[in-house]
Write a protein that holds these residues in place. Structure first.
Motif, PDB file in Angstrom:
ATOM      1  N   VAL A   1       1.013  -1.249  -0.368  1.00  0.00           N
ATOM      2  CA  VAL A   1       0.031  -0.099   0.133  1.00  0.00           C
ATOM      3  C   VAL A   1       0.691   1.341   0.068  1.00  0.00           C
ATOM      4  CG1 VAL A   1      -1.661   1.377   1.482  1.00  0.00           C
ATOM      5  CG2 VAL A   1      -2.040  -1.257   1.127  1.00  0.00           C
ATOM      6  N   ASP A   2       1.956   1.209   0.664  1.00  0.00           N
ATOM      7  CA  ASP A   2       2.962   2.270   0.889  1.00  0.00           C
ATOM      8  C   ASP A   2       3.805   2.616  -0.574  1.00  0.00           C
ATOM      9  OD1 ASP A   2       5.181   3.990   1.419  1.00  0.00           O
ATOM     10  OD2 ASP A   2       6.176   2.520   2.277  1.00  0.00           O
ATOM     11  N   TRP A   3       3.904   1.303  -0.952  1.00  0.00           N
ATOM     12  CA  TRP A   3       4.768   1.387  -2.302  1.00  0.00           C
ATOM     13  C   TRP A   3       3.835   1.851  -3.496  1.00  0.00           C
ATOM     14  CZ3 TRP A   3       7.527  -3.746  -2.139  1.00  0.00           C
ATOM     15  CH2 TRP A   3       8.632  -3.787  -1.308  1.00  0.00           C
ATOM     16  N   VAL A   4       2.683   1.326  -3.801  1.00  0.00           N
ATOM     17  CA  VAL A   4       1.532   2.076  -4.751  1.00  0.00           C
ATOM     18  C   VAL A   4       1.158   3.544  -4.593  1.00  0.00           C
ATOM     19  CG1 VAL A   4      -0.923   1.421  -3.686  1.00  0.00           C
ATOM     20  CG2 VAL A   4      -0.228   1.003  -5.982  1.00  0.00           C
ATOM     21  N   LEU A   5       1.426   3.994  -3.289  1.00  0.00           N
ATOM     22  CA  LEU A   5       1.435   5.488  -3.283  1.00  0.00           C
ATOM     23  C   LEU A   5       2.608   6.202  -3.590  1.00  0.00           C
ATOM     24  CD1 LEU A   5      -1.085   5.540   0.004  1.00  0.00           C
ATOM     25  CD2 LEU A   5      -1.788   5.818  -2.462  1.00  0.00           C
TER      26      LEU A   5
ATOM     27  N   MET B   1       4.429  11.351 -17.793  1.00  0.00           N
ATOM     28  CA  MET B   1       4.323  10.974 -16.129  1.00  0.00           C
ATOM     29  C   MET B   1       3.157  10.021 -16.161  1.00  0.00           C
ATOM     30  SD  MET B   1       2.407  13.696 -13.463  1.00  0.00           S
ATOM     31  CE  MET B   1       0.780  13.547 -14.289  1.00  0.00           C
ATOM     32  N   TRP B   2       2.235   9.921 -17.066  1.00  0.00           N
ATOM     33  CA  TRP B   2       1.206   8.842 -16.892  1.00  0.00           C
ATOM     34  C   TRP B   2       1.852   7.445 -17.185  1.00  0.00           C
ATOM     35  CZ3 TRP B   2      -2.291   9.438 -13.771  1.00  0.00           C
ATOM     36  CH2 TRP B   2      -2.973  10.668 -13.378  1.00  0.00           C
ATOM     37  N   LYS B   3       2.586   7.391 -18.442  1.00  0.00           N
ATOM     38  CA  LYS B   3       3.371   6.256 -18.661  1.00  0.00           C
ATOM     39  C   LYS B   3       4.174   5.603 -17.573  1.00  0.00           C
ATOM     40  CE  LYS B   3       5.200   6.681 -22.780  1.00  0.00           C
ATOM     41  NZ  LYS B   3       6.022   6.896 -24.027  1.00  0.00           N
ATOM     42  N   LEU B   4       4.931   6.478 -16.933  1.00  0.00           N
ATOM     43  CA  LEU B   4       5.868   6.141 -15.906  1.00  0.00           C
ATOM     44  C   LEU B   4       4.803   5.397 -14.593  1.00  0.00           C
ATOM     45  CD1 LEU B   4       8.616   8.796 -15.912  1.00  0.00           C
ATOM     46  CD2 LEU B   4       8.715   6.503 -16.577  1.00  0.00           C
ATOM     47  N   ILE B   5       3.806   6.426 -14.430  1.00  0.00           N
ATOM     48  CA  ILE B   5       2.943   5.940 -13.431  1.00  0.00           C
ATOM     49  C   ILE B   5       2.499   4.644 -13.591  1.00  0.00           C
ATOM     50  CG2 ILE B   5       0.739   6.411 -12.038  1.00  0.00           C
ATOM     51  CD1 ILE B   5       1.432   9.452 -12.398  1.00  0.00           C
ATOM     52  N   PHE B   6       1.833   4.324 -14.779  1.00  0.00           N
ATOM     53  CA  PHE B   6       1.190   3.158 -15.211  1.00  0.00           C
ATOM     54  C   PHE B   6       2.290   2.041 -14.984  1.00  0.00           C
ATOM     55  CE2 PHE B   6       0.642  -0.237 -18.595  1.00  0.00           C
ATOM     56  CZ  PHE B   6      -0.576  -0.452 -18.137  1.00  0.00           C
ATOM     57  N   LEU B   7       3.348   2.103 -15.700  1.00  0.00           N
ATOM     58  CA  LEU B   7       4.405   1.173 -15.503  1.00  0.00           C
ATOM     59  C   LEU B   7       4.769   0.653 -14.005  1.00  0.00           C
ATOM     60  CD1 LEU B   7       6.857   2.135 -18.289  1.00  0.00           C
ATOM     61  CD2 LEU B   7       5.275   0.096 -18.340  1.00  0.00           C
TER      62      LEU B   7
ATOM     63  N   LEU C   1       4.291  -3.031  -9.413  1.00  0.00           N
ATOM     64  CA  LEU C   1       3.976  -3.219  -7.871  1.00  0.00           C
ATOM     65  C   LEU C   1       2.768  -4.095  -8.068  1.00  0.00           C
ATOM     66  CD1 LEU C   1       4.205   0.540  -6.663  1.00  0.00           C
ATOM     67  CD2 LEU C   1       5.639  -1.087  -6.074  1.00  0.00           C
ATOM     68  N   VAL C   2       1.534  -4.041  -8.385  1.00  0.00           N
ATOM     69  CA  VAL C   2       0.683  -5.105  -8.477  1.00  0.00           C
ATOM     70  C   VAL C   2       1.016  -6.401  -8.753  1.00  0.00           C
ATOM     71  CG1 VAL C   2      -1.580  -5.610  -9.247  1.00  0.00           C
ATOM     72  CG2 VAL C   2      -1.176  -3.037  -8.828  1.00  0.00           C
ATOM     73  N   THR C   3       1.930  -6.453  -9.773  1.00  0.00           N
ATOM     74  CA  THR C   3       2.178  -7.849 -10.180  1.00  0.00           C
ATOM     75  C   THR C   3       3.344  -8.369  -9.054  1.00  0.00           C
ATOM     76  OG1 THR C   3       4.023  -6.963 -11.706  1.00  0.00           O
ATOM     77  CG2 THR C   3       1.974  -7.709 -12.635  1.00  0.00           C
TER      78      THR C   3
ATOM     79  N   TRP D   1       5.062 -13.928 -11.780  1.00  0.00           N
ATOM     80  CA  TRP D   1       4.803 -12.575 -11.510  1.00  0.00           C
ATOM     81  C   TRP D   1       5.778 -11.541 -11.272  1.00  0.00           C
ATOM     82  CZ3 TRP D   1      -0.052 -11.164 -12.756  1.00  0.00           C
ATOM     83  CH2 TRP D   1      -0.800 -12.279 -12.354  1.00  0.00           C
ATOM     84  N   GLY D   2       7.038 -11.986 -10.740  1.00  0.00           N
ATOM     85  CA  GLY D   2       8.173 -11.419 -10.568  1.00  0.00           C
ATOM     86  C   GLY D   2       8.635 -10.989 -11.891  1.00  0.00           C
ATOM     87  N   LEU D   3       8.898 -11.927 -12.823  1.00  0.00           N
ATOM     88  CA  LEU D   3       9.185 -11.662 -14.345  1.00  0.00           C
ATOM     89  C   LEU D   3       8.500 -10.290 -14.794  1.00  0.00           C
ATOM     90  CD1 LEU D   3      10.902 -12.397 -16.707  1.00  0.00           C
ATOM     91  CD2 LEU D   3       9.041 -13.908 -17.355  1.00  0.00           C
ATOM     92  N   ILE D   4       7.131 -10.603 -14.776  1.00  0.00           N
ATOM     93  CA  ILE D   4       6.293  -9.372 -15.338  1.00  0.00           C
ATOM     94  C   ILE D   4       6.651  -8.104 -14.573  1.00  0.00           C
ATOM     95  CG2 ILE D   4       3.903  -8.547 -15.495  1.00  0.00           C
ATOM     96  CD1 ILE D   4       2.898 -11.371 -15.524  1.00  0.00           C
ATOM     97  N   SER D   5       6.793  -8.179 -13.163  1.00  0.00           N
ATOM     98  CA  SER D   5       7.139  -6.842 -12.439  1.00  0.00           C
ATOM     99  C   SER D   5       8.439  -6.359 -12.867  1.00  0.00           C
ATOM    100  CB  SER D   5       7.014  -7.438 -10.829  1.00  0.00           C
ATOM    101  OG  SER D   5       7.631  -6.136 -10.246  1.00  0.00           O
ATOM    102  N   GLY D   6       9.311  -7.208 -13.197  1.00  0.00           N
ATOM    103  CA  GLY D   6      10.901  -6.778 -13.558  1.00  0.00           C
ATOM    104  C   GLY D   6      10.866  -6.307 -15.037  1.00  0.00           C
ATOM    105  N   LEU D   7       9.908  -6.616 -15.942  1.00  0.00           N
ATOM    106  CA  LEU D   7       9.678  -6.134 -17.460  1.00  0.00           C
ATOM    107  C   LEU D   7       9.128  -4.674 -17.284  1.00  0.00           C
ATOM    108  CD1 LEU D   7       8.264  -9.208 -19.187  1.00  0.00           C
ATOM    109  CD2 LEU D   7      10.680  -8.253 -19.544  1.00  0.00           C
ATOM    110  N   ALA D   8       8.294  -4.509 -16.150  1.00  0.00           N
ATOM    111  CA  ALA D   8       7.762  -2.936 -16.147  1.00  0.00           C
ATOM    112  C   ALA D   8       8.895  -2.236 -15.432  1.00  0.00           C
ATOM    113  CB  ALA D   8       6.533  -3.128 -15.265  1.00  0.00           C
TER     114      ALA D   8
END
Length: 244
Positions: free
Chosen positions: A87-91, A114-120, A125-127, A142-149
């Motif tokens: 929750v901390d990180w997603v904020l 800005m929105w591109k960086l926020i989306f990534l 974080l979610v993955t 899920w770690g791989l997907i997170s790493g790609l972002a």
């Protein structure tokens, strides 16, 4: 008085070798102090820099509040407060991405960056949360997907649109941008280590001697306070140059 008594009791329960509890406590105090510093220094700068300093204060303030809860959670249950941490990180992590946009506005940065960086960052974080807390048997995926972002963010700021804007701005802006890029490349790299130390997968055993929460706590304090100090330094330089 009750709050002070509760805090004293929690400190009294902390064992001398409880490095997780110690880093939670130090991280909370450090980020609380940083937030106060950033908020109180806002009026020292031109109006165009106050938003950047405000964001730096918000990042450390949000983190300090979450660390207060995470410290108590650890003291009570001796378990990793994964939900509160994400929750901390997603904020805070999207706000760290906003800092790139704010310092590059001088070179014509658009809100689409800005929105591109926020989306990534949100995808990252979610993955990561899915792999660490929900689908642990598939943590590697899920770690791989997170790493790609994460690497997509690294590419944008080091080689892509953000890098070109920083070069266009030049001077102190380019220097600050490069420093923030190093925080993302090196500082944020601490988090995958914590992820692999705390989840099962083909990498299991590589980091078995490391404590996930200690890694995360140190990484949070260094990255969030460091990000803010870089922006603060840029604001000081730009304000001094405009007054000269």
């Amino acid at each position: 008085m009750n709050l002070l008594t509760s805090l004293t009791v929690e400190i009294g329960k902390m064992a001398t070798d409880d490095y997780v509890g110690f880093t939670f406590f130090v991280g909370c105090m450090a980020m609380m102090a940083a937030a106060a510093f950033f908020f109180l220094s806002m009026n020292s700068f031109d109006r165009k820099w106050r938003t950047s300093i405000l964001v730096s204060g918000l990042i450390t303030f949000i983190a300090a509040v979450h660390y207060w809860y995470m410290r108590d959670y650890w003291a009570t249950f001796a378990d990793s407060p994964t939900f509160f941490r994400y929750v901390d990180w997603v904020l805070t992590v999207p706000l760290m991405c906003v800092e790139f946009y704010l310092i590059l506005k001088v070179a014509g940065a658009k809100k689409s960056l800005m929105w591109k960086l926020i989306f990534l960052s949100v995808v990252m974080l979610v993955t990561g949360y899915f792999g660490e807390a929900v689908y642990r048997d598939q943590a590697w995926l899920w770690g791989l997907i997170s790493g790609l972002a994460y690497f997509a963010i690294v590419y944008i700021i080091w080689f892509g649109e953000a890098k070109k804007l920083a070069e266009k701005a030049g001077g102190a802006f380019l220097t600050a941008h490069k420093t923030l890029c190093w925080f993302v490349l090196v500082g944020w790299a601490i988090y995958p280590l914590g992820y692999m130390a705390g989840t099962p997968g083909w990498y299991e055993g590589w980091f078995s001697g490391l404590n996930m929460d200690v890694i995360y706590n140190i990484g949070d304090a260094v990255n969030k306070i460091g990000f803010g100090l870089v922006v603060y330094g840029l604001a000081v330089s730009a304000t001094s140059a405009s007054e000269a």
